[in-house]
Design a protein around this motif. Structure first.
Motif, PDB file in Angstrom:
ATOM      1  N   PRO A   1      44.954  43.579  36.695  1.00 59.32           N
ATOM      2  CA  PRO A   1      45.116  42.793  35.300  1.00 59.32           C
ATOM      3  C   PRO A   1      44.349  41.770  35.121  1.00 59.32           C
ATOM      4  CG  PRO A   1      47.417  43.300  35.806  1.00 59.32           C
ATOM      5  CD  PRO A   1      46.618  43.553  37.226  1.00 59.32           C
ATOM      6  N   THR A   2      43.397  41.395  33.958  1.00 58.00           N
ATOM      7  CA  THR A   2      42.693  40.157  33.908  1.00 58.00           C
ATOM      8  C   THR A   2      43.647  39.005  33.423  1.00 58.00           C
ATOM      9  OG1 THR A   2      40.965  41.862  33.075  1.00 58.00           O
ATOM     10  CG2 THR A   2      40.554  39.528  32.536  1.00 58.00           C
ATOM     11  N   THR A   3      43.062  37.890  33.491  1.00 59.88           N
ATOM     12  CA  THR A   3      44.088  36.891  32.788  1.00 59.88           C
ATOM     13  C   THR A   3      44.358  37.342  31.199  1.00 59.88           C
ATOM     14  OG1 THR A   3      42.286  35.432  32.463  1.00 59.88           O
ATOM     15  CG2 THR A   3      43.491  35.048  34.580  1.00 59.88           C
ATOM     16  N   PRO A   4      45.356  37.151  30.920  1.00 59.80           N
ATOM     17  CA  PRO A   4      45.540  37.404  29.297  1.00 59.80           C
ATOM     18  C   PRO A   4      44.502  36.737  28.367  1.00 59.80           C
ATOM     19  CG  PRO A   4      47.516  37.101  30.208  1.00 59.80           C
ATOM     20  CD  PRO A   4      46.668  36.621  31.336  1.00 59.80           C
ATOM     21  N   ALA A   5      44.226  35.363  28.665  1.00 58.13           N
ATOM     22  CA  ALA A   5      43.317  34.525  27.763  1.00 58.13           C
ATOM     23  C   ALA A   5      41.686  35.127  27.820  1.00 58.13           C
ATOM     24  CB  ALA A   5      43.221  33.421  28.163  1.00 58.13           C
ATOM     25  N   ALA A   6      41.267  35.568  29.167  1.00 55.63           N
ATOM     26  CA  ALA A   6      40.042  36.275  29.325  1.00 55.63           C
ATOM     27  C   ALA A   6      39.872  37.690  28.624  1.00 55.63           C
ATOM     28  CB  ALA A   6      39.832  36.511  30.836  1.00 55.63           C
ATOM     29  N   ALA A   7      40.859  38.331  28.537  1.00 56.39           N
ATOM     30  CA  ALA A   7      40.870  39.568  28.240  1.00 56.39           C
ATOM     31  C   ALA A   7      40.881  39.648  26.681  1.00 56.39           C
ATOM     32  CB  ALA A   7      42.320  40.384  28.559  1.00 56.39           C
ATOM     33  N   ILE A   8      41.810  38.824  26.183  1.00 62.65           N
ATOM     34  CA  ILE A   8      41.899  38.500  24.733  1.00 62.65           C
ATOM     35  C   ILE A   8      40.331  38.035  24.311  1.00 62.65           C
ATOM     36  CG2 ILE A   8      42.670  37.162  22.822  1.00 62.65           C
ATOM     37  CD1 ILE A   8      45.149  37.098  24.245  1.00 62.65           C
ATOM     38  N   ALA A   9      39.851  37.086  25.011  1.00 62.03           N
ATOM     39  CA  ALA A   9      38.545  36.404  24.547  1.00 62.03           C
ATOM     40  C   ALA A   9      37.403  37.575  24.730  1.00 62.03           C
ATOM     41  CB  ALA A   9      38.159  35.404  25.436  1.00 62.03           C
ATOM     42  N   ALA A  10      37.561  38.757  25.569  1.00 63.15           N
ATOM     43  CA  ALA A  10      36.519  39.552  25.675  1.00 63.15           C
ATOM     44  C   ALA A  10      36.690  40.646  24.592  1.00 63.15           C
ATOM     45  CB  ALA A  10      36.656  40.163  27.018  1.00 63.15           C
ATOM     46  N   LEU A  11      38.126  40.933  24.175  1.00 63.62           N
ATOM     47  CA  LEU A  11      38.183  41.708  23.086  1.00 63.62           C
ATOM     48  C   LEU A  11      37.915  41.272  21.819  1.00 63.62           C
ATOM     49  CD1 LEU A  11      39.254  44.395  21.575  1.00 63.62           C
ATOM     50  CD2 LEU A  11      41.560  43.098  21.779  1.00 63.62           C
ATOM     51  N   ASN A  12      38.051  39.889  21.596  1.00 61.49           N
ATOM     52  CA  ASN A  12      37.633  39.254  20.432  1.00 61.49           C
ATOM     53  C   ASN A  12      36.017  39.193  20.360  1.00 61.49           C
ATOM     54  OD1 ASN A  12      40.165  38.567  19.661  1.00 61.49           O
ATOM     55  ND2 ASN A  12      40.096  36.550  20.586  1.00 61.49           N
ATOM     56  N   ALA A  13      35.621  39.242  21.321  1.00 59.66           N
ATOM     57  CA  ALA A  13      33.787  39.062  21.386  1.00 59.66           C
ATOM     58  C   ALA A  13      33.393  40.487  21.119  1.00 59.66           C
ATOM     59  CB  ALA A  13      33.462  38.422  22.611  1.00 59.66           C
ATOM     60  N   HIS A  14      33.961  41.444  21.796  1.00 61.52           N
ATOM     61  CA  HIS A  14      33.335  42.730  21.461  1.00 61.52           C
ATOM     62  C   HIS A  14      33.716  43.277  20.217  1.00 61.52           C
ATOM     63  CE1 HIS A  14      33.001  43.218  26.235  1.00 61.52           C
ATOM     64  NE2 HIS A  14      32.362  42.299  25.630  1.00 61.52           N
ATOM     65  N   LEU A  15      34.706  43.022  19.479  1.00 58.81           N
ATOM     66  CA  LEU A  15      35.278  43.757  18.388  1.00 58.81           C
ATOM     67  C   LEU A  15      34.283  43.609  17.156  1.00 58.81           C
ATOM     68  CD1 LEU A  15      39.059  42.712  17.420  1.00 58.81           C
ATOM     69  CD2 LEU A  15      37.792  45.201  17.268  1.00 58.81           C
TER      70      LEU A  15
END
Lengths: 172, 100
Positions: free
Chosen positions: A12-26
């Motif tokens: 798993p990625t740290t949740p903050a990093a995963a959320i940030a990546a999803l937000n950036a890619h959406l």
């Protein structure tokens, strides 16, 4: 940039990093359109529910609901599951009828169970489960966060849901 | 007669056309102009540069509707137009995945 990992299970990625990546890619994956416009939902910060269609010859189609999970994203692709639209989950064998049958390509298939395991695996190098089950893969197909975002996952699924690969609903 | 009109009436005059390429690994896209004397292969190469991506083994060029254009790479953009191939000039680049 995280290295491309070969032969190691996803972590798993740290949740903050995963959320940030999803937000950036959406925005790029949505090509400028809103989630709601496309009928997508984001029930949690790290998941998406995406309606997709299996297109038969003659332009008839079958509806499916795809759930993507981003707990290991972007270093690893999203978890990719076709789910029961009532429960938003998949349970074998009850929910096999919510899975598409994809044939005739060596790039993606949908397993209602994997070996003796009652788990769904969308067998494609752009899904998390592919790596979780330790599926063999050529280096050139490995998920690479420098090259891929979850558009790769979605587009691979959509390709399998079109002629000549889409063969209808999986039999129960 | 305007310069533009004069150019368009010259035999063999080149025309500038607008194309869009989408990279299916990310859904990033690039829109740019090319001369209609450019081949589809050369236009595809330009698209990689515009997208900041490198060609990957097994990449396939498709029309925006998913139909493969791999048999048409030697055609010029004018020939694509004349043969009514991918008339909306929206192309997409698909990379192979491993799987089943």
């Amino acid at each position: 940039m995280a290295p491309v990992m070969t032969g190691r299970p996803p972590v798993p990625t740290t949740p903050a990093a995963a959320i940030a990546a999803l937000n950036a890619h959406l925005p790029m994956v949505l090509e400028g359109r809103a989630l709601e416009y496309l009928g997508w939902q984001r029930p949690t910060p790290l998941s998406l529910l995406i309606p997709v269609e299996g297109i038969r010859d003659g332009c008839t189609s079958d509806p499916y609901l795809l759930r993507l999970g981003f707990t290991c994203y972007p270093d690893w692709p999203p978890s990719t599951q076709f789910v029961n639209p009532s429960t938003l989950a998949y349970e074998y064998p009850r929910d096999v009828k919510y899975l598409p049958r994809i044939e005739g390509t060596n790039e993606i298939s949908v397993h209602a169970q994997f070996g003796a395991l009652p788990i769904q695996v969308v067998c494609c190098s752009a899904t998390l489960e592919f790596y979780e089950v330790g599926h063999g893969v050529e280096d050139r197909h490995l998920w690479d966060p420098a090259v891929h975002n979850f558009a790769a996952t979605l587009n691979a699924v959509r390709r399998g849901l079109r002629p000549p690969f889409y063969k209808g609903v999986q039999a129960t | 007669m305007s310069i533009e009109a004069e150019n368009m009436t010259k035999p063999g005059a080149e025309h500038d056309i607008r194309v869009k390429f989408t990279y299916l690994n990310t859904n990033d896209s690039a829109e740019f102009h090319v001369l209609d004397t450019n081949t589809l292969q050369a236009t595809w190469n330009t698209a990689y540069n515009k997208l900041g991506e490198a060609p990957r083994q097994g990449d396939e060029l498709q029309c925006g509707d998913g139909n493969s254009l791999m048999g048409d790479l030697a055609l010029t953009m004018a020939e694509l137009r004349d043969r009514h191939i991918c008339t909306e000039r929206h192309f997409q680049i698909r990379s192979e995945t491993g799987g089943a």
